[in-house]
Motif scaffolding. Structure first.
Motif, mmCIF file in Angstrom:
data_model
loop_
_atom_site.group_PDB
_atom_site.id
_atom_site.type_symbol
_atom_site.label_atom_id
_atom_site.label_comp_id
_atom_site.label_asym_id
_atom_site.label_seq_id
_atom_site.Cartn_x
_atom_site.Cartn_y
_atom_site.Cartn_z
ATOM 1 N N GLN A 90 0.840 -1.189 0.000
ATOM 2 C CA GLN A 90 0.000 0.000 0.000
ATOM 3 C C GLN A 90 0.881 1.247 0.000
ATOM 4 O OE1 GLN A 90 -2.885 0.097 3.137
ATOM 5 N NE2 GLN A 90 -3.616 2.121 2.587
ATOM 6 N N ALA A 91 0.488 2.236 -0.795
ATOM 7 C CA ALA A 91 1.251 3.478 -0.874
ATOM 8 C C ALA A 91 1.095 4.290 0.406
ATOM 9 C CB ALA A 91 0.788 4.298 -2.069
ATOM 10 N N LEU A 92 2.149 4.984 0.761
ATOM 11 C CA LEU A 92 2.143 5.901 1.895
ATOM 12 C C LEU A 92 1.295 7.129 1.556
ATOM 13 C CD1 LEU A 92 3.369 6.797 4.646
ATOM 14 C CD2 LEU A 92 5.329 7.661 3.352
ATOM 15 N N GLY A 93 1.335 7.527 0.285
ATOM 16 C CA GLY A 93 0.565 8.679 -0.174
ATOM 17 C C GLY A 93 0.456 8.665 -1.683
ATOM 18 N N ALA A 94 -0.363 9.574 -2.207
ATOM 19 C CA ALA A 94 -0.589 9.631 -3.647
ATOM 20 C C ALA A 94 -0.932 11.050 -4.064
ATOM 21 C CB ALA A 94 -1.719 8.682 -4.041
ATOM 22 N N GLY A 95 -0.768 11.327 -5.343
ATOM 23 C CA GLY A 95 -1.114 12.631 -5.882
ATOM 24 C C GLY A 95 -1.229 12.568 -7.386
ATOM 25 N N ALA A 96 -1.528 13.719 -7.974
ATOM 26 C CA ALA A 96 -1.698 13.819 -9.418
ATOM 27 C C ALA A 96 -1.457 15.266 -9.816
ATOM 28 C CB ALA A 96 -3.105 13.376 -9.812
ATOM 29 N N THR A 97 -1.534 15.538 -11.105
ATOM 30 C CA THR A 97 -1.397 16.906 -11.567
ATOM 31 C C THR A 97 -2.455 17.752 -10.869
ATOM 32 O OG1 THR A 97 -0.592 16.130 -13.691
ATOM 33 C CG2 THR A 97 -1.396 18.388 -13.603
ATOM 34 N N GLY A 98 -2.005 18.786 -10.181
ATOM 35 C CA GLY A 98 -2.918 19.658 -9.445
ATOM 36 C C GLY A 98 -3.216 19.197 -8.030
ATOM 37 N N THR A 99 -2.715 18.026 -7.633
ATOM 38 C CA THR A 99 -2.933 17.505 -6.285
ATOM 39 C C THR A 99 -1.599 17.047 -5.716
ATOM 40 O OG1 THR A 99 -5.122 16.713 -6.969
ATOM 41 C CG2 THR A 99 -4.264 15.881 -4.885
ATOM 42 N N ASP A 100 -0.935 17.935 -4.975
ATOM 43 C CA ASP A 100 0.356 17.604 -4.354
ATOM 44 C C ASP A 100 0.150 16.633 -3.205
ATOM 45 O OD1 ASP A 100 0.961 19.726 -6.001
ATOM 46 O OD2 ASP A 100 1.786 20.997 -4.435
ATOM 47 N N TRP A 101 1.270 16.038 -2.764
ATOM 48 C CA TRP A 101 1.246 15.230 -1.544
ATOM 49 C C TRP A 101 2.344 15.738 -0.623
ATOM 50 C CZ3 TRP A 101 4.793 12.116 0.996
ATOM 51 C CH2 TRP A 101 4.277 11.378 2.069
ATOM 52 N N ARG A 102 2.005 15.835 0.645
ATOM 53 C CA ARG A 102 2.970 16.241 1.671
ATOM 54 C C ARG A 102 2.722 15.355 2.887
ATOM 55 N NH1 ARG A 102 5.229 21.414 2.149
ATOM 56 N NH2 ARG A 102 3.605 22.111 0.745
#
Length: 137
Positions: A90-102
């Protein structure tokens, strides 16, 4: 007739074994290097179809990682903890264009950021140019 049918089945099985290597999804791995004294790095790339790019970077527990991706609207990413493998964890986090991850990182080690596109656009073989930025504080 049975012999003809058996030959067709055998030919189909043989052709499946001789598919070219390019038929497999291509996974490119690139190490992220920060210039001395810098806390961020930006990289550009592109891929198409079901291919993906995996960026690796070292970080320490309690540091904050910020990942931002720009470019094609098909560009997505997953962040994996040390020892976790894309597709098997399982990923720790995810994002996409226009949706950063911190997020605050849970452990010391090498993190993997997988850049990919969703199945619908991958099926069409869409090309995905992108720019990805990693910032560690």
């Amino acid at each position: 007739m049975k012999l003809h049918h058996a030959l067709i089945v055998l030919a189909a099985a043989f052709s499946a074994l001789t598919l070219p290597a390019s038929a497999a999804d291509k996974v490119t791995t690139e190490a992220v290097h920060f210039t001395q004294g810098a806390s961020s790095a930006t990289m550009k790339g592109s891929f198409s179809g079901y291919d993906s790019v995996q960026y690796t970077l070292s970080a320490r527990a309690k540091q904050t990682l910020h990942v931002k991706i720009a470019g094609s609207s098909n560009a997505n990413f997953n962040v994996f903890s040390p020892g976790d493998v894309p597709g098997a964890a399982q990923a720790l986090g995810a994002g996409a264009t226009g949706t950063d991850w911190r997020g605050e990182l849970p452990a010391d080690g090498q993190y993997t950021v997988q850049v990919y596109q969703m199945r619908a656009s991958a099926r069409r073989g869409a090309k995905v140019p992108y720019t990805i930025t990693f910032d560690i504080r």
